[in-house]
Design a protein around this motif. Structure first.
Motif, short mmCIF file in Angstrom:
data_model
loop_
_atom_site.label_atom_id
_atom_site.label_comp_id
_atom_site.label_asym_id
_atom_site.label_seq_id
_atom_site.Cartn_x
_atom_site.Cartn_y
_atom_site.Cartn_z
N MET A 1 0.82 -1.20 0.00
CA MET A 1 0.00 0.00 0.00
C MET A 1 0.86 1.26 0.00
O MET A 1 0.50 2.25 -0.61
N ASP A 2 1.99 1.25 0.67
CA ASP A 2 2.85 2.41 0.71
C ASP A 2 3.41 2.75 -0.67
O ASP A 2 3.49 3.92 -1.04
N LEU A 3 3.78 1.73 -1.42
CA LEU A 3 4.32 1.97 -2.76
C LEU A 3 3.27 2.61 -3.66
O LEU A 3 3.57 3.54 -4.41
N LEU A 4 2.05 2.15 -3.58
CA LEU A 4 0.98 2.72 -4.39
C LEU A 4 0.73 4.18 -4.02
O LEU A 4 0.55 5.04 -4.89
N THR A 5 0.75 4.49 -2.74
CA THR A 5 0.56 5.86 -2.29
C THR A 5 1.70 6.75 -2.78
O THR A 5 1.46 7.86 -3.27
N GLU A 6 2.93 6.27 -2.68
CA GLU A 6 4.07 7.07 -3.12
C GLU A 6 4.06 7.27 -4.63
O GLU A 6 4.38 8.36 -5.12
N LEU A 7 3.68 6.26 -5.40
CA LEU A 7 3.57 6.41 -6.85
C LEU A 7 2.47 7.40 -7.22
O LEU A 7 2.62 8.18 -8.16
N THR A 8 1.36 7.37 -6.50
CA THR A 8 0.27 8.31 -6.74
C THR A 8 0.73 9.74 -6.48
O THR A 8 0.46 10.65 -7.28
N ILE A 9 1.44 9.95 -5.39
CA ILE A 9 1.97 11.29 -5.08
C ILE A 9 2.96 11.74 -6.14
O ILE A 9 2.94 12.90 -6.57
N LEU A 10 3.81 10.84 -6.61
CA LEU A 10 4.78 11.18 -7.64
C LEU A 10 4.09 11.60 -8.93
O LEU A 10 4.45 12.62 -9.54
N VAL A 11 3.08 10.84 -9.35
CA VAL A 11 2.37 11.17 -10.59
C VAL A 11 1.62 12.49 -10.45
O VAL A 11 1.65 13.34 -11.36
N LEU A 12 0.97 12.70 -9.32
CA LEU A 12 0.25 13.96 -9.12
C LEU A 12 1.21 15.15 -9.06
O LEU A 12 0.92 16.21 -9.62
N ALA A 13 2.36 14.99 -8.41
CA ALA A 13 3.34 16.07 -8.34
C ALA A 13 3.89 16.39 -9.72
O ALA A 13 4.09 17.57 -10.06
N ALA A 14 4.14 15.38 -10.53
CA ALA A 14 4.63 15.61 -11.89
C ALA A 14 3.58 16.34 -12.72
O ALA A 14 3.90 17.28 -13.46
N PHE A 15 2.32 15.94 -12.59
CA PHE A 15 1.25 16.59 -13.34
C PHE A 15 1.08 18.04 -12.91
O PHE A 15 1.01 18.95 -13.76
N VAL A 16 1.04 18.30 -11.61
CA VAL A 16 0.88 19.67 -11.11
C VAL A 16 2.09 20.53 -11.51
O VAL A 16 1.94 21.67 -11.93
N GLY A 17 3.30 19.97 -11.39
CA GLY A 17 4.49 20.70 -11.79
C GLY A 17 4.47 21.07 -13.26
O GLY A 17 4.80 22.20 -13.63
N PHE A 18 4.08 20.15 -14.10
CA PHE A 18 3.99 20.43 -15.54
C PHE A 18 2.97 21.52 -15.81
O PHE A 18 3.22 22.44 -16.60
N GLU A 19 1.83 21.45 -15.18
CA GLU A 19 0.78 22.45 -15.40
C GLU A 19 1.22 23.83 -14.92
O GLU A 19 0.96 24.83 -15.58
N VAL A 20 1.89 23.89 -13.79
CA VAL A 20 2.33 25.18 -13.27
C VAL A 20 3.41 25.79 -14.16
O VAL A 20 3.35 26.97 -14.52
N ILE A 21 4.40 25.00 -14.54
CA ILE A 21 5.51 25.51 -15.34
C ILE A 21 5.05 25.90 -16.74
O ILE A 21 5.52 26.88 -17.31
N SER A 22 4.11 25.17 -17.31
CA SER A 22 3.66 25.49 -18.67
C SER A 22 2.87 26.79 -18.72
O SER A 22 2.74 27.38 -19.79
N LYS A 23 2.37 27.26 -17.59
CA LYS A 23 1.60 28.51 -17.55
C LYS A 23 2.47 29.73 -17.28
O LYS A 23 1.97 30.85 -17.24
N VAL A 24 3.77 29.57 -17.07
CA VAL A 24 4.65 30.69 -16.76
C VAL A 24 4.93 31.47 -18.05
O VAL A 24 5.33 30.90 -19.06
N PRO A 25 4.74 32.80 -18.00
CA PRO A 25 5.05 33.59 -19.19
C PRO A 25 6.56 33.63 -19.47
O PRO A 25 7.37 33.44 -18.57
#
Length: 99
Positions: A1-25
């Motif tokens: 269960m811990d591995l699944l939680t950590e992978l979920t956090i990694l994927v969500l962090a990558a997605f949020v990071g991509f969305e934030v950086i792509s919106k920077v002028p």
């Protein structure tokens, strides 16, 4: 269960990071690059601490060393890119002005 939680956090962090950086002028990329260089400096210090532990096994030392090398390359590359970007804002002497 811990591995699944950590992978979920990694994927969500990558997605949020991509969305934030792509919106920077484009005008904010230089200050953003300088900020990430400072963050990678902290990463390097952490990697040095991990690699230098007395009771660390070989895998930990190797991964710590790799983290130091990659973090250093990222910081140096970031400073080079930032310096080149800042050169774009310097005035070039015109042909009519005396030097």
């Amino acid at each position: 269960m811990d591995l699944l939680t950590e992978l979920t956090i990694l994927v969500l962090a990558a997605f949020v990071g991509f969305e934030v950086i792509s919106k920077v002028p484009n005008t904010l990329h230089t200050p953003l690059m300088s900020g990430t260089n400072a963050i990678h400096g902290i990463v390097i210090v952490g990697a040095i601490l991990v690699a230098g532990q007395e009771n660390a096994d070989t895998l930990t030392r190797v991964l710590g060393f790799v983290a130091v090398v990659l973090g250093t390359a990222n910081v140096v590359g970031g400073f080079v890119v930032t310096d080149r970007m800042l050169e774009l804002f310097k005035r070039k002497p015109s042909e009519r002005e005396p030097q």
